[in-house]
Design an enzyme around this catalytic site. Structure first.
Site, short mmCIF file in Angstrom:
data_model
loop_
_atom_site.label_atom_id
_atom_site.label_comp_id
_atom_site.label_asym_id
_atom_site.label_seq_id
_atom_site.Cartn_x
_atom_site.Cartn_y
_atom_site.Cartn_z
N ASN A 1 151.42 21.05 34.49
CA ASN A 1 151.21 21.40 35.91
C ASN A 1 152.15 20.65 36.85
O ASN A 1 152.45 21.14 37.95
CB ASN A 1 149.74 21.09 36.25
CG ASN A 1 149.49 21.03 37.74
OD1 ASN A 1 149.42 22.04 38.41
ND2 ASN A 1 149.41 19.80 38.28
N ALA A 2 152.63 19.46 36.44
CA ALA A 2 153.44 18.63 37.37
C ALA A 2 154.60 19.45 37.92
O ALA A 2 155.27 20.17 37.18
CB ALA A 2 153.96 17.40 36.64
N ASP B 1 156.15 9.67 33.92
CA ASP B 1 156.99 10.63 34.64
C ASP B 1 157.38 11.73 33.65
O ASP B 1 157.95 11.44 32.59
CB ASP B 1 158.23 9.87 35.14
CG ASP B 1 159.10 10.71 36.06
OD1 ASP B 1 159.21 11.92 35.84
OD2 ASP B 1 159.68 10.13 36.99
N SER C 1 155.09 29.83 38.77
CA SER C 1 154.96 30.29 40.16
C SER C 1 155.39 31.74 40.18
O SER C 1 156.19 32.17 39.33
CB SER C 1 155.89 29.47 41.05
OG SER C 1 156.11 30.13 42.28
N TYR D 1 164.08 25.54 43.54
CA TYR D 1 162.70 25.65 43.02
C TYR D 1 162.57 26.95 42.21
O TYR D 1 162.10 26.94 41.07
CB TYR D 1 161.71 25.62 44.18
CG TYR D 1 160.26 25.76 43.78
CD1 TYR D 1 159.58 24.68 43.21
CD2 TYR D 1 159.56 26.95 43.97
CE1 TYR D 1 158.23 24.80 42.85
CE2 TYR D 1 158.23 27.08 43.61
CZ TYR D 1 157.57 25.99 43.06
OH TYR D 1 156.23 26.11 42.69
N ALA E 1 164.88 28.76 40.89
CA ALA E 1 165.71 28.71 39.68
C ALA E 1 165.01 27.92 38.57
O ALA E 1 165.01 28.33 37.40
CB ALA E 1 167.08 28.10 40.00
N SER E 2 164.39 26.81 38.94
CA SER E 2 163.72 25.98 37.92
C SER E 2 162.52 26.71 37.32
O SER E 2 162.22 26.56 36.14
CB SER E 2 163.29 24.63 38.52
OG SER E 2 162.27 24.80 39.50
N LYS E 3 161.85 27.52 38.13
CA LYS E 3 160.71 28.28 37.61
C LYS E 3 161.20 29.48 36.79
O LYS E 3 160.55 29.86 35.81
CB LYS E 3 159.80 28.73 38.76
CG LYS E 3 159.12 27.57 39.52
CD LYS E 3 158.07 26.85 38.68
CE LYS E 3 157.27 25.84 39.48
NZ LYS E 3 156.25 25.12 38.68
N1 LIG Z 1 151.28 24.70 46.17
C1 LIG Z 1 151.75 25.93 45.98
O1 LIG Z 1 151.85 26.74 46.93
C2 LIG Z 1 152.14 26.37 44.59
C3 LIG Z 1 152.39 27.74 44.36
C4 LIG Z 1 152.75 28.15 43.08
C5 LIG Z 1 152.87 27.23 42.04
N2 LIG Z 1 152.62 25.91 42.30
C6 LIG Z 1 152.79 24.98 41.18
O2 LIG Z 1 151.59 24.26 40.99
C7 LIG Z 1 151.87 22.99 40.39
C8 LIG Z 1 151.10 21.91 41.14
O3 LIG Z 1 151.58 21.83 42.47
P1 LIG Z 1 150.69 21.33 43.71
O4 LIG Z 1 150.72 22.40 44.71
O5 LIG Z 1 149.39 20.79 43.22
O6 LIG Z 1 151.62 20.15 44.25
P2 LIG Z 1 151.29 18.62 44.62
O7 LIG Z 1 150.02 18.54 45.40
O8 LIG Z 1 152.53 18.10 45.24
O9 LIG Z 1 151.03 17.94 43.22
C9 LIG Z 1 152.08 17.74 42.31
C10 LIG Z 1 151.59 16.85 41.18
O10 LIG Z 1 152.67 16.71 40.27
C11 LIG Z 1 152.86 15.32 40.03
N3 LIG Z 1 154.27 15.07 39.76
C12 LIG Z 1 155.34 15.38 40.54
N4 LIG Z 1 156.46 14.95 39.96
C13 LIG Z 1 156.10 14.37 38.79
C14 LIG Z 1 156.82 13.73 37.75
N5 LIG Z 1 158.16 13.60 37.79
N6 LIG Z 1 156.13 13.24 36.67
C15 LIG Z 1 154.77 13.36 36.64
N7 LIG Z 1 154.05 13.95 37.59
C16 LIG Z 1 154.70 14.44 38.66
C17 LIG Z 1 152.38 14.60 41.29
O11 LIG Z 1 151.88 13.29 40.98
P3 LIG Z 1 152.68 11.91 41.16
O12 LIG Z 1 153.41 11.99 42.44
O13 LIG Z 1 151.58 10.89 41.11
O14 LIG Z 1 153.57 11.82 39.97
C18 LIG Z 1 151.18 15.48 41.67
O15 LIG Z 1 150.02 15.06 40.97
C19 LIG Z 1 153.38 22.84 40.45
O16 LIG Z 1 153.96 23.12 39.19
C20 LIG Z 1 153.81 23.90 41.45
O17 LIG Z 1 155.13 24.35 41.24
C21 LIG Z 1 152.26 25.46 43.52
#
Ligand SMILES: NC(=O)c1ccc[n+]([C@@H]2O[C@H](COP(=O)([O-])OP(=O)(O)OC[C@H]3O[C@@H](n4cnc5c(N)ncnc54)[C@H](OP(=O)(O)O)[C@@H]3O)[C@@H](O)[C@H]2O)c1
Length: 265
Positions: A86-87, A59, A138, A151, A153-155
């Site tokens: 990336n998480a 985690d 993001s 979200y 704010a964290s970014k």
């Molecule tokens: N989707 C969008 O529209 C979008 C847009 C801009 C930026 N992003 C950014 O892209 C990144 C990936 O997002 P995504 O869209 O691929 O989302 P996702 O499909 O929900 O994937 C998130 C990944 O992060 C892992 N994760 C979440 N919490 C975690 C923790 N506490 N420790 C370790 N791993 C954790 C999850 O795996 P487990 O649950 O197995 O831990 C999963 O593999 C993120 O940083 C997100 O902010 C996404």
């Protein structure tokens, strides 16, 4: 663009963008270290990618887990060239509907401390390799949008962190690349997003706007950018004008953002 011989560590690799990044990095010859909480999904992915993939069940909100992940990567491969933080987790709730502000702490822990926890133990190894920390931020690190206060704010916090690191580690040989994607299609982000009650919203019926980016395209653009060692990568590139538009024409900027959000309900 080959990644042959390079060690690439990816957090959040069990699904979504992280999984795409892992699959495409493997095709480009990278030696992979993958971290996420869901061990089953990670192991299935590793089996698909070959024998030599490091799977680390952990985690990112735990500094100890993150440190062990980096140590295990260096122990197995002898070096770390690319750390892709990336998480992440999102939300879908207006501020006045949020039942408990703990939601803010939770998203800061994953999206901000998760990045800090992974980069901090990796600095020495990245210094040795002249490597790169790639932070999947993001476009919401540049401005807030409705239903995403915690979200965004964290970014935003990541921006301050990366700005400081670029000053402090200017002569270290490490590049810090911040990635600013628009909405990405084909990931689990919307299902995993926290709702007003602090629980994942689950099955999500909201449609994506036409301007959202498929996850495989987003991953390809990120991996293509690695050798160029850019400071920032906006996906799509035209997003880089939005922060200037916010400064120059705030009412028009808000109208534009609202119209984009309404187009995906
Ligand atoms: N989707 C969008 O529209 C979008 C847009 C801009 C930026 N992003 C950014 O892209 C990144 C990936 O997002 P995504 O869209 O691929 O989302 P996702 O499909 O929900 O994937 C998130 C990944 O992060 C892992 N994760 C979440 N919490 C975690 C923790 N506490 N420790 C370790 N791993 C954790 C999850 O795996 P487990 O649950 O197995 O831990 C999963 O593999 C993120 O940083 C997100 O902010 C996404």
């Amino acid at each position: 663009m080959s990644l042959s011989g390079q060690t690439v560590a990816i957090t959040g690799a069990s699904g979504g963008l992280g999984r795409e990044l892992a699959q495409q990095a493997a095709q480009r010859g990278a030696r992979l270290a993958l971290m996420a909480r869901n061990e089953t999904k990670l192991s299935e992915l590793a089996n698909e990618l070959g024998d030599d993939v490091l799977v680390f069940n952990g985690d990112v909100t735990s500094a100890e887990n993150a440190k062990k992940f980096i140590e295990a990567t260096i122990e197995k491969f002898g070096a770390l060239d690319q750390l892709i933080a990336n998480a992440g987790q999102s939300m879908w709730a207006n501020f006045d509907q949020i039942e408990d502000t703990e939601l803010f702490r939770q998203l800061m822990e994953v999206n901000f401390m998760g990045v800090v926890n992974c980069i901090h133990p990796a600095i020495d190894a990245l210094r040795k390799s002249g490597g790169q920390a790639v932070i999947i931020s993001s476009i919401q690190s540049k401005f807030g949008v409705p239903a995403h206060s915690a979200y965004g704010a964290s970014k935003h916090a990541i921006e301050g962190l990366v700005d400081s690191l670029r000053f402090e580690l200017a002569n270290s040989g490490i590049n810090f690349m911040a990635v600013y994607p628009h909405w990405i299609r084909g990931t689990g982000m919307r299902e995993n997003a926290l709702g007003p009650d602090g629980e994942a919203v689950g099955d999500c019926k909201r449609s994506h706007s036409n301007s959202s980016i498929p996850a495989d395209v987003c991953a390809r653009k990120i991996l293509d950018a690695l050798p160029r060692r850019r400071e920032s990568l906006f996906i799509p590139g035209k997003l880089k004008y939005l922060p200037a538009l916010k400064l120059l024409l705030p009412p028009f900027f808000r109208w534009l953002i609202l119209s984009k959000i309404k187009s995906q309900k």
